[in-house]
Design an enzyme around this catalytic site. Structure first.
Site, PDB file in Angstrom:
ATOM      1  N   TYR A   1       6.952   4.004  10.778  1.00  0.00           N
ATOM      2  CA  TYR A   1       7.233   2.564  10.775  1.00  0.00           C
ATOM      3  C   TYR A   1       7.762   2.012   9.451  1.00  0.00           C
ATOM      4  O   TYR A   1       8.015   0.824   9.341  1.00  0.00           O
ATOM      5  CB  TYR A   1       6.003   1.765  11.232  1.00  0.00           C
ATOM      6  CG  TYR A   1       4.750   2.000  10.386  1.00  0.00           C
ATOM      7  CD1 TYR A   1       4.541   1.312   9.194  1.00  0.00           C
ATOM      8  CD2 TYR A   1       3.775   2.913  10.790  1.00  0.00           C
ATOM      9  CE1 TYR A   1       3.399   1.508   8.432  1.00  0.00           C
ATOM     10  CE2 TYR A   1       2.634   3.138  10.032  1.00  0.00           C
ATOM     11  CZ  TYR A   1       2.442   2.422   8.854  1.00  0.00           C
ATOM     12  OH  TYR A   1       1.325   2.638   8.094  1.00  0.00           O
TER      13      TYR A   1
ATOM     14  N   HIS B   1      -2.041   3.774   6.227  1.00  0.00           N
ATOM     15  CA  HIS B   1      -3.156   2.841   6.420  1.00  0.00           C
ATOM     16  C   HIS B   1      -4.503   3.530   6.227  1.00  0.00           C
ATOM     17  O   HIS B   1      -5.412   3.003   5.594  1.00  0.00           O
ATOM     18  CB  HIS B   1      -3.071   2.232   7.829  1.00  0.00           C
ATOM     19  CG  HIS B   1      -4.257   1.415   8.201  1.00  0.00           C
ATOM     20  ND1 HIS B   1      -4.471   0.155   7.683  1.00  0.00           N
ATOM     21  CD2 HIS B   1      -5.317   1.672   9.028  1.00  0.00           C
ATOM     22  CE1 HIS B   1      -5.601  -0.329   8.181  1.00  0.00           C
ATOM     23  NE2 HIS B   1      -6.127   0.575   8.988  1.00  0.00           N
TER      24      HIS B   1
ATOM     25  N   ARG C   1       0.861  -1.195   0.000  1.00  0.00           N
ATOM     26  CA  ARG C   1       0.000   0.000   0.000  1.00  0.00           C
ATOM     27  C   ARG C   1       0.892   1.238   0.000  1.00  0.00           C
ATOM     28  O   ARG C   1       1.803   1.358   0.798  1.00  0.00           O
ATOM     29  CB  ARG C   1      -1.003  -0.053   1.160  1.00  0.00           C
ATOM     30  CG  ARG C   1      -0.623   0.646   2.393  1.00  0.00           C
ATOM     31  CD  ARG C   1      -1.735   0.708   3.415  1.00  0.00           C
ATOM     32  NE  ARG C   1      -1.301   0.241   4.723  1.00  0.00           N
ATOM     33  CZ  ARG C   1      -0.395   0.851   5.468  1.00  0.00           C
ATOM     34  NH1 ARG C   1       0.184   1.952   5.050  1.00  0.00           N
ATOM     35  NH2 ARG C   1      -0.044   0.348   6.629  1.00  0.00           N
TER      36      ARG C   1
HETATM   37  C1  LIG Z   1     -10.481  -7.621  15.462  1.00  0.00           C
HETATM   38  C2  LIG Z   1      -9.827  -6.313  15.144  1.00  0.00           C
HETATM   39  N1  LIG Z   1      -8.637  -6.008  15.677  1.00  0.00           N
HETATM   40  C3  LIG Z   1      -8.038  -4.833  15.367  1.00  0.00           C
HETATM   41  C4  LIG Z   1      -8.642  -3.955  14.506  1.00  0.00           C
HETATM   42  C5  LIG Z   1      -7.945  -2.634  14.140  1.00  0.00           C
HETATM   43  N2  LIG Z   1      -7.482  -2.736  12.760  1.00  0.00           N
HETATM   44  C6  LIG Z   1      -8.173  -2.159  11.753  1.00  0.00           C
HETATM   45  S1  LIG Z   1      -7.438  -2.405  10.282  1.00  0.00           S
HETATM   46  C7  LIG Z   1      -6.174  -3.274  10.983  1.00  0.00           C
HETATM   47  C8  LIG Z   1      -5.045  -3.789  10.148  1.00  0.00           C
HETATM   48  C9  LIG Z   1      -5.451  -4.869   9.252  1.00  0.00           C
HETATM   49  O1  LIG Z   1      -4.391  -5.132   8.382  1.00  0.00           O
HETATM   50  P1  LIG Z   1      -4.535  -6.066   7.137  1.00  0.00           P
HETATM   51  O2  LIG Z   1      -5.498  -7.151   7.444  1.00  0.00           O
HETATM   52  O3  LIG Z   1      -3.190  -6.471   6.711  1.00  0.00           O
HETATM   53  O4  LIG Z   1      -5.245  -5.153   6.042  1.00  0.00           O
HETATM   54  P2  LIG Z   1      -4.684  -3.813   5.355  1.00  0.00           P
HETATM   55  O5  LIG Z   1      -5.282  -2.679   6.137  1.00  0.00           O
HETATM   56  O6  LIG Z   1      -3.217  -3.841   5.431  1.00  0.00           O
HETATM   57  O7  LIG Z   1      -5.195  -3.815   3.962  1.00  0.00           O
HETATM   58  C10 LIG Z   1      -6.332  -3.355  12.350  1.00  0.00           C
HETATM   59  C11 LIG Z   1      -5.383  -4.027  13.256  1.00  0.00           C
HETATM   60  C12 LIG Z   1      -9.895  -4.304  13.967  1.00  0.00           C
HETATM   61  N3  LIG Z   1     -10.543  -3.531  13.112  1.00  0.00           N
HETATM   62  N4  LIG Z   1     -10.467  -5.500  14.299  1.00  0.00           N
END
Ligand SMILES: Cc1ncc(C[n+]2csc(CCOP(=O)(O)OP(=O)(O)O)c2C)c(N)n1
Ligand SMILES: [Mg+2]
Length: 337
Positions: free
Chosen positions: A266, A257, A253
């Site tokens: 980071y 985020h 990406r």
């Molecule tokens: C169960 C849960 N834990 C934490 C979060 C906070 N959170 C939102 S997005 C995210 C990262 C997810 O990363 P990834 O699955 O790699 O998707 P990306 O955003 O990188 O596309 C987190 C930890 C959440 N929404 N739900």
């Protein structure tokens, strides 16, 4: 004298016409350009919070191209602007969500942005909690099997979403019952600030599949045709009754985020630069030019998309806000009267 057989172009070997690839490119570019405007609207104070798909365009468009619209179910996650566009959402739909308007097709302005939902397109509404979409997708696939329906299910998540229990339970159940579901994991190397090596002790998300007894394949997320090929094979397998597949799409990406994240804390600029050299949109454009699509056609396309986006923003801004009197609708039961 025998004519030498013409070697097939890559897209032809995959059963795609050149026009299909042009249209894939169009949606990729539209996804990128919508993201750019969303970030600007956020900085202008017009959009409270946005998350964009920059760098994920080939992953999303190449995989969603395998979904039969109105037949298969799709259970996307919040990064999937490109998937929503392939399945028929418009630029205006995206901005209606960003502005939380009453006419937002996903939730009427109630959910956080990018919780794609569309009855006609068979896109199932998700939850903000990552990985909760996977058991839902598996449930839809189980329904297809029990009811002997024709649909398969394509579900999406990030690599961070492969750690919670929901993912493992969904994978296991899908494999045990040989369900028609494809798990597409967009591995962009980070879950917010957590790098992939702190997410899992295996090298690839695809490696996780063996533990459940299903194939795990890796697609190059910078190459829309590779993503299409790998996802199509997985969809064909599901359609043929041979069960689920995990498709890991390696991508990156480009943006933080979300609009609330500071990625300079980071990751390095050099790392980003290295991935920008392999940009999926540039790669798709180079392929089209090599296939003798005129550069002017691609440029015209860019201008048309830009004009469409500006019109979409204006139209979305002018749509009505939700009526405060409807605040609790869909949250609590409505009075019978
Ligand atoms: C169960 C849960 N834990 C934490 C979060 C906070 N959170 C939102 S997005 C995210 C990262 C997810 O990363 P990834 O699955 O790699 O998707 P990306 O955003 O990188 O596309 C987190 C930890 C959440 N929404 N739900
Ligand atoms: Mg991620």
């Amino acid at each position: 004298m025998k004519m030498a057989a013409r070697t097939k172009a890559r897209h032809e070997s995959l059963g795609l016409s050149l026009e299909d690839v042009v249209q894939m490119y169009r949606v990729m570019l539209q996804t990128r350009m919508i993201g750019e405007r969303m970030m600007q609207l956020n900085r202008m104070g017009k959009a409270m919070f946005v998350g964009v798909a920059d760098g994920h365009e080939a992953a999303e468009v190449g995989s969603a191209w395998c979904i039969r619209k109105g037949v298969d179910w799709c259970v996307p996650y919040y990064r999937d602007v490109g998937v929503a566009l392939v399945l028929g959402q418009t630029a205006k739909d995206q901005f209606l969500g960003v502005f939380a308007k009453a006419t937002d097709p996903n939730s009427g302005g109630r959910q956080i942005v990018n919780q794609f939902s569309d009855v006609k397109a068979k896109m199932l509404s998700g939850s903000v909690h990552i990985a909760t979409q996977f058991p839902h997708a598996v449930g839809l696939a189980l329904a297809a099997k029990i009811r002997k329906q024709d649909h398969i299910v394509v579900t999406y998540g990030g690599e961070g979403a492969t750690s919670p229990g929901d993912f493992h339970e969904a994978m296991n159940f899908a494999a045990v019952h040989e369900l028609p579901v494809v798990f597409v994991i967009e591995n962009n190397q980070y879950a917010i600030s957590t790098p992939v090596k702190l997410q899992m002790a295996v090298a690839n998300v695809a490696d996780r599949a063996a533990a459940y007894g299903m194939p795990g394949v890796i697609a190059d997320g910078t190459d829309v045709l590779d993503v299409y090929e790998k996802t199509k094979q997985a969809c064909d397998r599901a359609r043929g009754g041979d069960g689920p597949t995990l498709v890991e799409v390696k991508c990156y990406r480009y943006r933080p985020h979300s609009s609330d994240d500071d990625d300079s804390r980071y990751r390095s600029k050099d790392e980003l630069q290295a991935w920008l050299q392999k940009d999926p949109i540039d790669k798709a454009a180079a392929y089209l030019l090599q296939q003798a699509v005129a550069a002017s056609r691609l440029e015209d396309m860019r201008q048309e998309i830009a004009a469409d986006i500006e019109a979409a923003i204006t139209a979305a801004e002018n749509d009505p806000d939700p009526d405060p009197a409807t605040l609790t609708r869909y949250v609590y039961g409505e009075d019978a009267e």
